[in-house]
Motif scaffolding. Structure first.
Motif, short mmCIF file in Angstrom:
data_model
loop_
_atom_site.label_atom_id
_atom_site.label_comp_id
_atom_site.label_asym_id
_atom_site.label_seq_id
_atom_site.Cartn_x
_atom_site.Cartn_y
_atom_site.Cartn_z
N GLU A 49 0.60 -1.11 -0.07
CA GLU A 49 0.16 0.49 -0.25
C GLU A 49 0.98 1.22 -0.03
OE1 GLU A 49 -3.56 2.89 0.42
OE2 GLU A 49 -1.61 2.74 1.84
N HIS A 78 -5.66 -2.45 -6.74
CA HIS A 78 -6.12 -1.30 -7.82
C HIS A 78 -4.58 -2.01 -8.48
CE1 HIS A 78 -8.68 1.43 -5.49
NE2 HIS A 78 -8.04 0.98 -4.71
N THR A 79 -5.22 -1.33 -9.49
CA THR A 79 -4.23 -2.23 -11.16
C THR A 79 -4.26 -0.90 -12.06
OG1 THR A 79 -5.84 -3.04 -12.73
CG2 THR A 79 -4.79 -4.21 -11.09
N TYR A 80 -3.58 -1.19 -13.11
CA TYR A 80 -3.11 -0.04 -13.85
C TYR A 80 -2.07 -1.19 -15.28
CZ TYR A 80 -1.27 3.83 -16.64
OH TYR A 80 -1.06 4.83 -17.58
N ASN A 86 -1.56 -0.77 -6.09
CA ASN A 86 -1.32 -0.81 -4.54
C ASN A 86 -2.62 -1.92 -4.54
OD1 ASN A 86 -1.63 0.97 -2.38
ND2 ASN A 86 -3.25 2.05 -3.06
N GLU A 88 -5.15 -1.59 -1.00
CA GLU A 88 -6.39 -0.42 -0.37
C GLU A 88 -7.09 -1.35 1.08
OE1 GLU A 88 -9.59 2.97 -0.38
OE2 GLU A 88 -9.06 1.97 -2.30
N LYS A 114 -20.09 -3.66 -4.70
CA LYS A 114 -18.51 -4.26 -5.02
C LYS A 114 -18.55 -5.88 -4.78
CE LYS A 114 -15.64 -0.64 -4.96
NZ LYS A 114 -14.45 -0.84 -6.14
#
Length: 360
Positions: A49, A78-80, A86, A88, A114
């Motif tokens: 994180e 969290h992906t890119y 990340n 979280e 979600k």
């Protein structure tokens, strides 16, 4: 429960220990399971994180899991561009669950829906109706927490009470000086108070009668025994040794049992959820290094790992690593006790090579 120091202390100790463990990325190979070092392993073990260290991140997850979240802890990945950037963790007060029948559900984060497959949902002590949901230890600890809180209030009230005189002086009520506070103070100054420690009192026998009384103590109220019993019950429910809560003395066997039977199962549940949701490869998995928490003194490490090195099971450098020494060149080969030759040259020992009568 989070306001109870005993329960909070036990849960924090569990979270602190799990937070101190390294997380290994492992791979199944032809030579067995081996640790993999790459960007993914660094991301999970070093900086999962962006605003937390690995230790703080894991502690937050575990505290939500066993205390704040009542058996549930949520982490949002969290992906890119396909890369994990990340993980979280979500505060327990921001999370809710919406059952869909008995088998399916939705996760609510700040009111937003979600899918459970898009988040990491760690579960502790599954609910009897909704098995996908944890329920923690709230019910079991509630009454004990109330008892400990009441004992603390009783102790504080007792210690702060001003009604604990050790001496009672009976005075003739007809005495003029006894009719007002200043007169009573004057009598004390004249007959009871003394300038020197141990100086005897000289009082009129017809007007004064002194009695010594023994005030109640905490031992008389049995507060200590009750608190000790409640702490032992808390320790038993949470699976921690009583000495962590201040009851009894440290015991090595009890500590190792705590690591293997309380800390390890929680680690396994966390690593399985992370492996299921984060790792695409079927040959890779995540693993907490739980064995590092066991209480192994230097003599035990030398005896166990030194013996393994003598049998050619581990290398001398692996033994040095266990006792905190630097690696040395030439100590990465497996050797067998006798002439300390490499394993693949066991048959080259002189005593095994026969040369007839001239054999040396």
């Amino acid at each position: 429960l989070a306001d109870n120091p005993e329960i909070m202390g036990a849960c924090h100790k569990i979270a602190e220990l799990i937070g101190s463990l390294t997380i290994h990325l492992m791979a199944n190979t032809e030579r067995g399971d081996q640790r993999i070092i790459n960007e993914l392993s660094r991301k999970i073990d070093i900086d999962p994180e962006m605003h937390m260290t690995r230790s703080t991140w894991v502690q937050g997850i575990v505290m939500n899991l066993i205390l704040y979240g009542k058996g549930n802890s949520i982490v949002v990945p969290h992906t890119y561009k396909g890369n994990l950037v990340n993980l979280e963790p979500i505060g327990a007060n921001r999370v809710g669950f919406r059952p869909i029948g008995y088998r399916d559900y939705k996760v609510l984060i700040d009111g937003k829906v979600k899918d459970p497959e898009s988040v990491l949902h760690f579960v502790y002590n599954p609910d009897k109706t909704y098995l996908w949901k944890g329920k923690g230890m709230t019910v079991y600890l509630k009454d004990i927490a109330n008892n400990l809180a009441q004992a603390s209030e009783t102790e504080n009230a007792f210690m702060s009470s001003k009604w604990k005189p050790s001496i009672i002086v009976k005075v003739d009520a007809l005495t003029d000086e006894f009719s007002n506070p200043s007169g009573r103070q004057k009598l004390l100054d004249s007959y009871v108070k003394s300038a020197d420690v141990g100086e005897p009192w000289l009082i009129p026998a017809q007007q004064f009668d002194v009695e010594q009384v023994r005030p109640l103590s905490l031992a008389d109220l049995a507060i200590s025994d009750t608190v000790k019993l409640d702490k032992q019950t808390v320790a038993a429910i949470l699976g921690v040794p009583p000495f962590i809560l201040g009851v009894g003395e440290y015991n090595k066997d009890a500590w190792n049992n705590f690591v293997l039977n309380t800390v390890k199962p929680i680690c396994i549940s966390i690593q399985q959820e992370m492996t299921k949701k984060l790792i695409i490869s079927e040959r890779m998995y995540l693993k907490f290094n739980v064995l590092s928490l066991l209480d192994w003194d230097i003599d035990t490490i030398y005896r166990v790992f030194g013996g393994l090195a003598d049998k050619g099971i581990v290398t001398p450098n692996e033994v040095r690593d266990r006792i905190g020494l630097n690696q040395l060149d030439g100590l990465d080969e497996l050797r067998i006790l006798e002439n300390y030759v490499p394993v693949d040259r066991i048959g080259d020992q002189k005593k095994l090579i026969q040369k007839g009568e001239n054999d040396d």
